[in-house]
Design a protein around this motif. Structure first.
Motif, PDB file in Angstrom:
ATOM      1  N   ARG A 180       0.833  -1.205   0.000  1.00  0.00           N
ATOM      2  CA  ARG A 180       0.000   0.000   0.000  1.00  0.00           C
ATOM      3  C   ARG A 180       0.871   1.260   0.000  1.00  0.00           C
ATOM      4  N   THR A 181       1.934   1.260   0.803  1.00  0.00           N
ATOM      5  CA  THR A 181       2.803   2.442   0.892  1.00  0.00           C
ATOM      6  C   THR A 181       3.525   2.720  -0.412  1.00  0.00           C
ATOM      7  N   LEU A 182       4.030   1.660  -1.063  1.00  0.00           N
ATOM      8  CA  LEU A 182       4.815   1.835  -2.283  1.00  0.00           C
ATOM      9  C   LEU A 182       3.966   1.744  -3.548  1.00  0.00           C
ATOM     10  N   ASP A 183       2.655   1.490  -3.361  1.00  0.00           N
ATOM     11  CA  ASP A 183       1.723   1.413  -4.493  1.00  0.00           C
ATOM     12  C   ASP A 183       2.140   0.337  -5.496  1.00  0.00           C
ATOM     13  N   ILE A 184       2.429  -0.845  -4.959  1.00  0.00           N
ATOM     14  CA  ILE A 184       2.759  -1.993  -5.795  1.00  0.00           C
ATOM     15  C   ILE A 184       1.959  -3.195  -5.302  1.00  0.00           C
ATOM     16  N   ALA A 185       1.934  -4.270  -6.069  1.00  0.00           N
ATOM     17  CA  ALA A 185       1.168  -5.459  -5.697  1.00  0.00           C
ATOM     18  C   ALA A 185       1.849  -6.192  -4.542  1.00  0.00           C
TER      19      ALA A 185
END
Length: 225
Positions: A180-185
């Motif tokens: 969620r923080t790094l906006d990745i899966a």
């Protein structure tokens, strides 16, 4: 789910008996055995093959830290959680680098201890909140500049994204929180974590954070891959 089978290792009879009585009140926990010193702990670990060893550090003869390797050899599948009065940063580092799956202080409340044991059985690292500041400080310590011809520092082996993931691990973030923080899966986070562990030559998230934050001791060798 079967109860978590515990081996309780502490040389203070009064404390050990009180701890055993406390743990016996939790239906999800089962005290399979007790030991008062490191040698007895190794024998009982080999005979009982517990799920978790609750290990004090200040034992007569060999300390808990010194017994870590033998305990891991005696019961390879067991998680080992230090339960100690020591708030010393060096003890924390030595325990986690030695393969301990957690480091808890004896001031912990009974409910919190039970919850920590559940987490460690799920493969998560457990560190008392009072010690997290010292752990994070160790991880965030400046990395010395490499000398010409010297082996590369641990962080130099990681890609920029892997370094971002490692910083989140050091803050205690889960894979879902990192995603969620790094906006990745989340699956991508899991792959990054696996690469980090492999590149640093360690087996747990806590060991990875420590290896990247401070130089490992000569001869030295958070869990949610």
């Amino acid at each position: 789910m079967p109860a978590i089978r515990l081996l309780v290792v502490d040389d203070h009879n009064l404390f050990r008996r009180g701890l055993v009585a406390l743990l016996a009140g939790d239906p999800d926990l089962e005290v399979a055995g007790e030991a008062g010193d490191a040698a007895e702990a190794v024998r009982k670990a080999q005979a009982l093959q517990p799920d978790v060893v609750l290990l004090d550090n200040h034992l007569p003869g060999a300390t808990g830290l010194q017994a870590l390797a033998e305990l891991r050899a005696a019961a390879p599948a067991a998680r080992i959680v230090m339960l100690t009065v020591s708030e010393d940063e060096q003890d924390l580092r030595a325990a986690l680098r030695g393969g301990a799956n957690g480091y808890l202080l004896k001031t912990i409340e009974g409910d919190a201890l039970g919850a920590a044991l559940q987490r460690v059985m799920r493969g998560e690292p457990v560190v008392s909140p009072e010690m997290m500041g010292k752990l994070v400080a160790a991880v965030q310590a400046p990395v010395p500049t490499a000398r010409a011809g010297a082996a590369p520092e641990p962080l130099a082996q990681l890609s920029p994204r892997e370094q971002e993931v490692l910083r989140q691990i050091a803050r205690g973030a889960s894979n879902k929180e990192i995603a969620r923080t790094l906006d990745i899966a989340e699956t991508t986070v899991k792959i990054h974590v696996q690469h980090i562990l492999r590149k640093l030559g360690v087996s747990s998230r806590v060991q990875a954070a420590l290896a990247a934050g401070t130089p490992a001791p000569a001869g030295g060798s958070l869990h949610q891959a």
